[in-house]
Write a protein that holds these residues in place. Structure first.
Motif, PDB file in Angstrom:
ATOM      1  N   LEU A   1       0.817  -1.216   0.000  1.00 21.06           N
ATOM      2  CA  LEU A   1       0.000   0.000   0.000  1.00 21.06           C
ATOM      3  C   LEU A   1       0.851   1.266   0.000  1.00 21.06           C
ATOM      4  O   LEU A   1       0.354   2.344  -0.328  1.00 21.06           O
ATOM      5  CB  LEU A   1      -0.938  -0.004   1.209  1.00 21.06           C
ATOM      6  CG  LEU A   1      -1.873  -1.221   1.286  1.00 21.06           C
ATOM      7  CD1 LEU A   1      -2.745  -1.146   2.522  1.00 21.06           C
ATOM      8  CD2 LEU A   1      -2.730  -1.344   0.037  1.00 21.06           C
TER       9      LEU A   1
ATOM     10  N   GLY B   1      -3.642  -5.923  -0.495  1.00 21.32           N
ATOM     11  CA  GLY B   1      -4.593  -5.243   0.376  1.00 21.32           C
ATOM     12  C   GLY B   1      -5.933  -5.162  -0.322  1.00 21.32           C
ATOM     13  O   GLY B   1      -6.003  -5.270  -1.563  1.00 21.32           O
ATOM     14  N   VAL B   2      -6.968  -5.000   0.464  1.00 17.76           N
ATOM     15  CA  VAL B   2      -8.287  -4.815  -0.161  1.00 17.76           C
ATOM     16  C   VAL B   2      -8.428  -3.382  -0.642  1.00 17.76           C
ATOM     17  O   VAL B   2      -8.991  -3.117  -1.696  1.00 17.76           O
ATOM     18  CB  VAL B   2      -9.439  -5.234   0.792  1.00 17.76           C
ATOM     19  CG1 VAL B   2      -9.493  -4.382   2.045  1.00 17.76           C
ATOM     20  CG2 VAL B   2     -10.778  -5.197   0.087  1.00 17.76           C
ATOM     21  N   GLY B   3      -7.883  -2.435   0.133  1.00 16.04           N
ATOM     22  CA  GLY B   3      -7.914  -1.029  -0.272  1.00 16.04           C
ATOM     23  C   GLY B   3      -6.868  -0.799  -1.354  1.00 16.04           C
ATOM     24  O   GLY B   3      -5.821  -1.444  -1.359  1.00 16.04           O
TER      25      GLY B   3
ATOM     26  N   LEU C   1      -9.401 -11.174   4.123  1.00 15.71           N
ATOM     27  CA  LEU C   1      -9.019 -10.456   5.349  1.00 15.71           C
ATOM     28  C   LEU C   1     -10.219  -9.958   6.154  1.00 15.71           C
ATOM     29  O   LEU C   1     -10.062  -9.423   7.254  1.00 15.71           O
ATOM     30  CB  LEU C   1      -8.087  -9.280   5.013  1.00 15.71           C
ATOM     31  CG  LEU C   1      -8.475  -8.339   3.870  1.00 15.71           C
ATOM     32  CD1 LEU C   1      -9.709  -7.563   4.147  1.00 15.71           C
ATOM     33  CD2 LEU C   1      -7.317  -7.421   3.542  1.00 15.71           C
TER      34      LEU C   1
ATOM     35  N   ARG D   1      -8.731   3.898   6.614  1.00 15.37           N
ATOM     36  CA  ARG D   1      -7.556   4.518   6.016  1.00 15.37           C
ATOM     37  C   ARG D   1      -7.277   5.824   6.727  1.00 15.37           C
ATOM     38  O   ARG D   1      -8.211   6.539   7.130  1.00 15.37           O
ATOM     39  CB  ARG D   1      -7.808   4.856   4.541  1.00 15.37           C
ATOM     40  CG  ARG D   1      -7.580   3.731   3.580  1.00 15.37           C
ATOM     41  CD  ARG D   1      -6.100   3.378   3.467  1.00 15.37           C
ATOM     42  NE  ARG D   1      -5.884   2.267   2.558  1.00 15.37           N
ATOM     43  CZ  ARG D   1      -5.946   0.978   2.896  1.00 15.37           C
ATOM     44  NH1 ARG D   1      -6.177   0.610   4.126  1.00 15.37           N
ATOM     45  NH2 ARG D   1      -5.741   0.042   1.992  1.00 15.37           N
TER      46      ARG D   1
ATOM     47  N   HIS E   1      -1.110  -0.028  11.616  1.00 15.74           N
ATOM     48  CA  HIS E   1      -1.791  -0.586  10.435  1.00 15.74           C
ATOM     49  C   HIS E   1      -1.668  -2.117  10.398  1.00 15.74           C
ATOM     50  O   HIS E   1      -1.135  -2.696   9.451  1.00 15.74           O
ATOM     51  CB  HIS E   1      -1.220   0.039   9.153  1.00 15.74           C
ATOM     52  CG  HIS E   1      -2.184  -0.018   7.999  1.00 15.74           C
ATOM     53  ND1 HIS E   1      -2.281   0.966   7.033  1.00 15.74           N
ATOM     54  CD2 HIS E   1      -3.100  -0.945   7.644  1.00 15.74           C
ATOM     55  CE1 HIS E   1      -3.204   0.642   6.152  1.00 15.74           C
ATOM     56  NE2 HIS E   1      -3.722  -0.520   6.504  1.00 15.74           N
TER      57      HIS E   1
ATOM     58  N   SER F   1      -5.136  -6.445   9.539  1.00 18.43           N
ATOM     59  CA  SER F   1      -5.194  -7.730   8.827  1.00 18.43           C
ATOM     60  C   SER F   1      -4.026  -8.643   9.188  1.00 18.43           C
ATOM     61  O   SER F   1      -3.881  -9.731   8.615  1.00 18.43           O
ATOM     62  CB  SER F   1      -5.204  -7.494   7.310  1.00 18.43           C
ATOM     63  OG  SER F   1      -3.995  -6.894   6.895  1.00 18.43           O
TER      64      SER F   1
ATOM     65  N   ARG G   1      -2.447 -12.806   6.609  1.00 19.61           N
ATOM     66  CA  ARG G   1      -1.409 -12.230   5.742  1.00 19.61           C
ATOM     67  C   ARG G   1      -0.916 -13.264   4.726  1.00 19.61           C
ATOM     68  O   ARG G   1      -0.624 -12.940   3.582  1.00 19.61           O
ATOM     69  CB  ARG G   1      -0.266 -11.675   6.588  1.00 19.61           C
ATOM     70  CG  ARG G   1      -0.632 -10.352   7.271  1.00 19.61           C
ATOM     71  CD  ARG G   1      -0.543  -9.185   6.304  1.00 19.61           C
ATOM     72  NE  ARG G   1      -1.180  -7.978   6.746  1.00 19.61           N
ATOM     73  CZ  ARG G   1      -0.587  -6.987   7.430  1.00 19.61           C
ATOM     74  NH1 ARG G   1       0.669  -7.081   7.768  1.00 19.61           N
ATOM     75  NH2 ARG G   1      -1.265  -5.909   7.741  1.00 19.61           N
TER      76      ARG G   1
ATOM     77  N   MET H   1      -3.576 -13.374   2.056  1.00 21.83           N
ATOM     78  CA  MET H   1      -3.508 -12.181   1.195  1.00 21.83           C
ATOM     79  C   MET H   1      -2.369 -12.307   0.190  1.00 21.83           C
ATOM     80  O   MET H   1      -2.534 -12.026  -1.005  1.00 21.83           O
ATOM     81  CB  MET H   1      -3.298 -10.925   2.052  1.00 21.83           C
ATOM     82  CG  MET H   1      -4.488 -10.537   2.893  1.00 21.83           C
ATOM     83  SD  MET H   1      -4.053  -9.278   4.130  1.00 21.83           S
ATOM     84  CE  MET H   1      -3.762  -7.837   3.093  1.00 21.83           C
TER      85      MET H   1
END
Ligand code: DGY
Length: 336
Positions: free
Chosen positions: A60, A82-84, A107, A245, A292, A295, A301, A304
């Motif tokens: 990210l 990451g999902v974001g 996650l 975020r 952060h 997750s 992890r 992911m």
């Protein structure tokens, strides 16, 4: 984007240290350049790296925009860990014909667990009490000391009701909480029922929540979705949790509200300008801070990383799902 030449060995870059078995999975298909240090890179450094590979598995902190992609004729796929994916400029990737993927679903439950960890820790003053105990201040139990606020039976608000928001809501049943949420659109009735959640407008959510969890994506519109006016609308005893975020909350306004007793407590896993944390937040005891890690369970992890690798392999035309990455962000690019 160039076409895929299956006879030409493809090269991929893994920008962050990753589990060896995931790097090994990539190495079955590609020449892999894998970093062993977690470094921040300038746009120029990122641009240079991306120019020499067919695909990249990015974190990210790797921000990819039109300037970073300028002149790149080789890159075909980015798998984001990451999902974001607010680190990726999707318009620029679309224009360059580069497929981007993310890591949703795997996650969801771990991140929802962590929202509860922060909520409980902030509401019940867990971190502050531990710091105090470790500092040797505990001389005996005072009955009227360390008073905090309850979580069970209170009103839980959720801002952003995607998969993670729903998973946070489902857990609230065990705490006997009344759940309200606000989202761009209300959920279908059956999902609302499964979450035992009621749709309300944002002012009502801010006004009525004893505890408010933020789970919305970071978009330009969501920047400072919780700023000074929103904080002023909340209960002075409320607990705010941000697992979404940095930048969704105005951290300076939050620190002021916490310091001046206009908000009860906060639990924050993400920050504006992270890894830097607003200096005023660091001085406060009524905020729980973490780097952060929502997750960051070993299982999640790994899942992911594995999903990101599967995405990259498929997006670059290899493996059993060649051409059909499991979780694309911009599937229209694949169709071209
Ligand atoms: C995500 O997936 O977007 C998280 O913030 C990274 O752990």
């Amino acid at each position: 984007m160039g076409t895929i030449d299956m006879n030409h060995p493809q090269r991929v870059w893994v920008s962050r240290p990753l589990f060896p078995e995931v790097v090994a999975k990539l190495a079955e298909h590609f020449e892999v350049l894998a970093e062993s240090e977690d470094q921040r890179r300038s746009p120029e450094q990122l641009r240079a790296k991306l120019a020499e590979v067919d695909g990249a598995l990015l974190g990210l902190a790797d921000r990819v925009d039109a300037a970073v992609l300028a002149g790149n004729r080789r890159l075909k796929a980015i798998a984001n860990l990451g999902v974001g994916y607010n680190n990726l400029d999707i318009d620029a990737l679309n224009a360059a014909g580069i497929v981007a993927t993310n890591t949703p679903d795997v996650l969801t439950e771990s991140v929802a667990d962590y929202a509860w960890a922060l909520l409980l820790a902030a509401a019940r003053r867990v971190s502050a009490a531990e710091r105090w105990l470790r500092a040797g201040h505990w001389q005996g139990m005072r009955f009227d000391d360390w008073l905090s606020v309850d979580v069970h039976g209170k009103a839980l608000g959720i801002l952003g009701m995607g998969r993670i928001g729903q998973a946070v809501a489902r857990r609230a049943a065990g705490f006997g909480m009344a759940v309200s949420y606000h989202n761009r659109r209300p959920l279908p009735a059956e999902l609302e029922q499964a979450c035992r959640a009621r749709y309300v407008d944002k002012p009502t959510l801010l006004r009525e929540s004893d505890h408010l969890v933020l789970v919305l994506p970071f978009t330009p519109e969501n920047r400072h979705a919780i700023g000074a006016p929103e904080l002023a609308a909340m209960k002075p005893t409320a607990v705010l949790v941000n697992i979404a975020r940095g930048g969704i909350v105005d951290d300076a306004a939050l620190a002021a509200a916490l310091r001046e007793g206009r908000l009860g407590a906060a639990g924050l896993d993400v920050f504006e300008g992270e890894p830097a944390v607003h200096a005023d937040l660091l001085k406060l005891d009524n905020v729980v801070l973490s780097p952060h890690i929502a997750s960051a369970t070993a299982d999640t992890r790994r899942a992911m990383a594995s999903l990101a690798a599967d995405n990259l392999i498929a997006a670059l035309g290899r493996g059993p799902r060649a051409g059909r990455p499991p979780t694309p962000i911009n599937p229209a690019v694949l169709a071209k």
